[in-house]
Design a protein around this motif. Sequence first.
Motif, PDB file in Angstrom:
ATOM      1  N   LEU A   1       0.830  -1.196   0.000  1.00 34.89           N
ATOM      2  CA  LEU A   1       0.000   0.000   0.000  1.00 34.89           C
ATOM      3  C   LEU A   1       0.870   1.254   0.000  1.00 34.89           C
ATOM      4  CD1 LEU A   1      -2.912  -0.910   2.449  1.00 34.89           C
ATOM      5  CD2 LEU A   1      -3.093  -0.479   0.001  1.00 34.89           C
ATOM      6  N   PHE A   2       1.960   1.200   0.752  1.00 36.87           N
ATOM      7  CA  PHE A   2       2.900   2.327   0.774  1.00 36.87           C
ATOM      8  C   PHE A   2       3.536   2.530  -0.600  1.00 36.87           C
ATOM      9  CE2 PHE A   2       7.392   3.587   1.210  1.00 36.87           C
ATOM     10  CZ  PHE A   2       7.221   4.875   1.703  1.00 36.87           C
ATOM     11  N   ILE A   3       3.937   1.433  -1.240  1.00 39.72           N
ATOM     12  CA  ILE A   3       4.552   1.526  -2.567  1.00 39.72           C
ATOM     13  C   ILE A   3       3.542   2.038  -3.588  1.00 39.72           C
ATOM     14  CG2 ILE A   3       5.601   0.198  -4.438  1.00 39.72           C
ATOM     15  CD1 ILE A   3       6.806  -1.641  -2.347  1.00 39.72           C
ATOM     16  N   ASN A   4       2.319   1.478  -3.556  1.00 39.20           N
ATOM     17  CA  ASN A   4       1.289   1.922  -4.497  1.00 39.20           C
ATOM     18  C   ASN A   4       0.930   3.387  -4.282  1.00 39.20           C
ATOM     19  OD1 ASN A   4       1.245  -0.650  -5.515  1.00 39.20           O
ATOM     20  ND2 ASN A   4      -0.943  -0.964  -5.248  1.00 39.20           N
ATOM     21  N   GLY A   5       0.845   3.793  -3.000  1.00 37.94           N
ATOM     22  CA  GLY A   5       0.551   5.192  -2.722  1.00 37.94           C
ATOM     23  C   GLY A   5       1.635   6.121  -3.236  1.00 37.94           C
ATOM     24  N   THR A   6       2.882   5.721  -3.061  1.00 42.42           N
ATOM     25  CA  THR A   6       3.994   6.518  -3.580  1.00 42.42           C
ATOM     26  C   THR A   6       3.979   6.553  -5.097  1.00 42.42           C
ATOM     27  OG1 THR A   6       5.311   5.836  -1.655  1.00 42.42           O
ATOM     28  CG2 THR A   6       6.496   6.839  -3.490  1.00 42.42           C
ATOM     29  N   MET A   7       3.625   5.421  -5.712  1.00 43.90           N
ATOM     30  CA  MET A   7       3.536   5.356  -7.168  1.00 43.90           C
ATOM     31  C   MET A   7       2.430   6.281  -7.681  1.00 43.90           C
ATOM     32  SD  MET A   7       4.933   3.688  -9.763  1.00 43.90           S
ATOM     33  CE  MET A   7       4.575   3.095 -11.418  1.00 43.90           C
ATOM     34  N   LEU A   8       1.289   6.300  -7.010  1.00 42.22           N
ATOM     35  CA  LEU A   8       0.207   7.200  -7.405  1.00 42.22           C
ATOM     36  C   LEU A   8       0.634   8.659  -7.275  1.00 42.22           C
ATOM     37  CD1 LEU A   8      -2.903   5.432  -5.812  1.00 42.22           C
ATOM     38  CD2 LEU A   8      -2.521   5.837  -8.249  1.00 42.22           C
ATOM     39  N   PHE A   9       1.317   8.979  -6.187  1.00 41.05           N
ATOM     40  CA  PHE A   9       1.815  10.349  -6.005  1.00 41.05           C
ATOM     41  C   PHE A   9       2.817  10.700  -7.091  1.00 41.05           C
ATOM     42  CE2 PHE A   9       4.860  13.381  -4.228  1.00 41.05           C
ATOM     43  CZ  PHE A   9       3.998  14.405  -3.825  1.00 41.05           C
ATOM     44  N   THR A  10       3.654   9.727  -7.471  1.00 38.00           N
ATOM     45  CA  THR A  10       4.643   9.956  -8.527  1.00 38.00           C
ATOM     46  C   THR A  10       3.965  10.259  -9.854  1.00 38.00           C
ATOM     47  OG1 THR A  10       6.205   8.455  -7.442  1.00 38.00           O
ATOM     48  CG2 THR A  10       6.588   8.930  -9.777  1.00 38.00           C
TER      49      THR A  10
ATOM     50  N   PRO B   1      13.351   6.763 -11.844  1.00 39.15           N
ATOM     51  CA  PRO B   1      14.108   7.721 -11.021  1.00 39.15           C
ATOM     52  C   PRO B   1      13.216   8.574 -10.122  1.00 39.15           C
ATOM     53  CG  PRO B   1      14.068   8.395 -13.332  1.00 39.15           C
ATOM     54  CD  PRO B   1      13.529   7.016 -13.284  1.00 39.15           C
ATOM     55  N   VAL B   2      12.043   8.957 -10.615  1.00 34.96           N
ATOM     56  CA  VAL B   2      11.137   9.768  -9.806  1.00 34.96           C
ATOM     57  C   VAL B   2      10.575   8.942  -8.656  1.00 34.96           C
ATOM     58  CG1 VAL B   2       9.108  11.249  -9.852  1.00 34.96           C
ATOM     59  CG2 VAL B   2      10.550  11.067 -11.885  1.00 34.96           C
ATOM     60  N   LEU B   3      10.207   7.680  -8.948  1.00 33.37           N
ATOM     61  CA  LEU B   3       9.666   6.806  -7.903  1.00 33.37           C
ATOM     62  C   LEU B   3      10.701   6.535  -6.822  1.00 33.37           C
ATOM     63  CD1 LEU B   3       7.440   4.940  -6.800  1.00 33.37           C
ATOM     64  CD2 LEU B   3       8.352   3.135  -8.278  1.00 33.37           C
ATOM     65  N   MET B   4      11.929   6.248  -7.207  1.00 36.93           N
ATOM     66  CA  MET B   4      12.981   5.970  -6.234  1.00 36.93           C
ATOM     67  C   MET B   4      13.278   7.206  -5.385  1.00 36.93           C
ATOM     68  SD  MET B   4      13.530   2.836  -6.576  1.00 36.93           S
ATOM     69  CE  MET B   4      14.870   2.763  -5.408  1.00 36.93           C
ATOM     70  N   TYR B   5      13.176   8.373  -5.990  1.00 35.94           N
ATOM     71  CA  TYR B   5      13.412   9.607  -5.246  1.00 35.94           C
ATOM     72  C   TYR B   5      12.368   9.782  -4.148  1.00 35.94           C
ATOM     73  CZ  TYR B   5      13.290  14.618  -4.214  1.00 35.94           C
ATOM     74  OH  TYR B   5      13.255  15.835  -3.584  1.00 35.94           O
ATOM     75  N   TYR B   6      11.091   9.604  -4.493  1.00 33.72           N
ATOM     76  CA  TYR B   6      10.025   9.782  -3.508  1.00 33.72           C
ATOM     77  C   TYR B   6      10.030   8.672  -2.469  1.00 33.72           C
ATOM     78  CZ  TYR B   6       7.950  13.613  -6.154  1.00 33.72           C
ATOM     79  OH  TYR B   6       7.734  14.817  -6.773  1.00 33.72           O
ATOM     80  N   LEU B   7      10.372   7.440  -2.869  1.00 33.61           N
ATOM     81  CA  LEU B   7      10.444   6.345  -1.901  1.00 33.61           C
ATOM     82  C   LEU B   7      11.538   6.595  -0.873  1.00 33.61           C
ATOM     83  CD1 LEU B   7       9.943   3.088  -4.035  1.00 33.61           C
ATOM     84  CD2 LEU B   7       8.439   3.972  -2.241  1.00 33.61           C
ATOM     85  N   CYS B   8      12.711   6.971  -1.341  1.00 31.43           N
ATOM     86  CA  CYS B   8      13.827   7.246  -0.430  1.00 31.43           C
ATOM     87  C   CYS B   8      13.540   8.451   0.455  1.00 31.43           C
ATOM     88  CB  CYS B   8      15.115   7.478  -1.224  1.00 31.43           C
ATOM     89  SG  CYS B   8      15.687   6.042  -2.142  1.00 31.43           S
ATOM     90  N   ARG B   9      12.866   9.433  -0.117  1.00 30.92           N
ATOM     91  CA  ARG B   9      12.540  10.641   0.649  1.00 30.92           C
ATOM     92  C   ARG B   9      11.557  10.326   1.775  1.00 30.92           C
ATOM     93  NH1 ARG B   9      10.015  16.191  -2.012  1.00 30.92           N
ATOM     94  NH2 ARG B   9       9.978  17.457  -0.101  1.00 30.92           N
ATOM     95  N   ARG B  10      10.549   9.494   1.472  1.00 31.58           N
ATOM     96  CA  ARG B  10       9.554   9.162   2.498  1.00 31.58           C
ATOM     97  C   ARG B  10      10.120   8.232   3.551  1.00 31.58           C
ATOM     98  NH1 ARG B  10       3.484   8.697  -0.055  1.00 31.58           N
ATOM     99  NH2 ARG B  10       3.499  10.696  -1.160  1.00 31.58           N
ATOM    100  N   LEU B  11      11.023   7.342   3.131  1.00 36.17           N
ATOM    101  CA  LEU B  11      11.635   6.439   4.115  1.00 36.17           C
ATOM    102  C   LEU B  11      12.513   7.201   5.088  1.00 36.17           C
ATOM    103  CD1 LEU B  11      12.555   3.360   1.864  1.00 36.17           C
ATOM    104  CD2 LEU B  11      10.788   3.490   3.640  1.00 36.17           C
ATOM    105  N   LYS B  12      13.166   8.261   4.603  1.00 34.21           N
ATOM    106  CA  LYS B  12      13.985   9.075   5.490  1.00 34.21           C
ATOM    107  C   LYS B  12      13.135   9.817   6.507  1.00 34.21           C
ATOM    108  CE  LYS B  12      17.852   9.810   2.281  1.00 34.21           C
ATOM    109  NZ  LYS B  12      18.608  10.802   1.482  1.00 34.21           N
ATOM    110  N   LEU B  13      11.915  10.219   6.063  1.00 34.72           N
ATOM    111  CA  LEU B  13      11.028  10.904   6.987  1.00 34.72           C
ATOM    112  C   LEU B  13      10.480   9.951   8.037  1.00 34.72           C
ATOM    113  CD1 LEU B  13       9.005  13.132   4.476  1.00 34.72           C
ATOM    114  CD2 LEU B  13      10.868  13.831   5.965  1.00 34.72           C
TER     115      LEU B  13
END
Length: 312
Positions: free
Chosen positions: A38-47, A300-312
């Motif tokens: 769900l986290f991955i899909n949500g990030t993908m939708l945001f991307t 690249p956009v998906l990996m950027y947002y995934l890494c950014r959210r994991l850091k938060l």
Amino acid sequence: MSFVNWSVANVSVGLQHRGVLERALFATLTTLPCCVFLFINGTMLFTLRSKSVFRETSRYILLCNLLFADTGQMALSQIMYIIAASRITLTYPLCGFLNMLAFLVTTVSPLTLVLMSLERYVAVCYPLRHTAIVSIRNTWVAIAAVWAISSRNVLTRVLLLLEFPFKQLQSLQMKDYCSAIAVLLGSKTVEFNKVFTSFLFISSSVVITSTYISVMVVARSASTEKTSVHKVRNTLLLHLVQLSLSLCSTVYRELLISLSRVLQRIVLVRIQLFLYISIFIFLRCLSSLIYGIRDQSIRPVLMYYLCRRLKL
């Protein structure tokens, strides 16, 4: 006699304790991967909504619609599973509402995959007319048609469900846990479910198979490099697996209904859990994995947002 009663009581308590541990284990095994996906899909939708190139490309618009339906279905399925595992019984209206939402998004997914296969067919077989045929306006019209078909399916199910004589029941409180099988009340509802499921399975299979065979033939004949042909073949193979799993989920309930007549309840529950993880959870994250990893624009956009959210 007291020794026998004591032994039977111990066995009963042991089986009950085993059942609680088994339900807790199964709930953990499904909830953890479901939350991750769900986290991955949500990030993908945001991307897909973060860049104008994604919002203005038909292929990504269809992907966003597919991810939205898959994410909704995954969330609904997990909520209903947790309710069932917790031994919470719902009322028929509430259970019917949850199942109708599930029916809605379940129908949207295979129909959207049909649109995606048609879009790839036009892109490969009619590249010069692709922009005119698969325009942004036509894409949104096709998506609206998909949701309209799915909504009509749900409306028909609601009307058939209302014909059931609920007034003859002592209470609207369900005696069993809420599931799709529990709302198949009456012979008309069962027959409609079989007819619609069969029609959806057969029609989608025909369209998907014919379009992807055409794409493979055109891609092989038009390509001059083996690496290019190999890449196209791998992409089409992944898409075909995704489509096949999506179509399998449409007959998931029919399979459970057939198995419930010949298997014991505990065996049926374990089979249902296995099918739930392999078909529902795995399938609903497949779109993100395929497009998120393979697509050079999204990755690249998906990996950027995934890494950014994991850091938060």
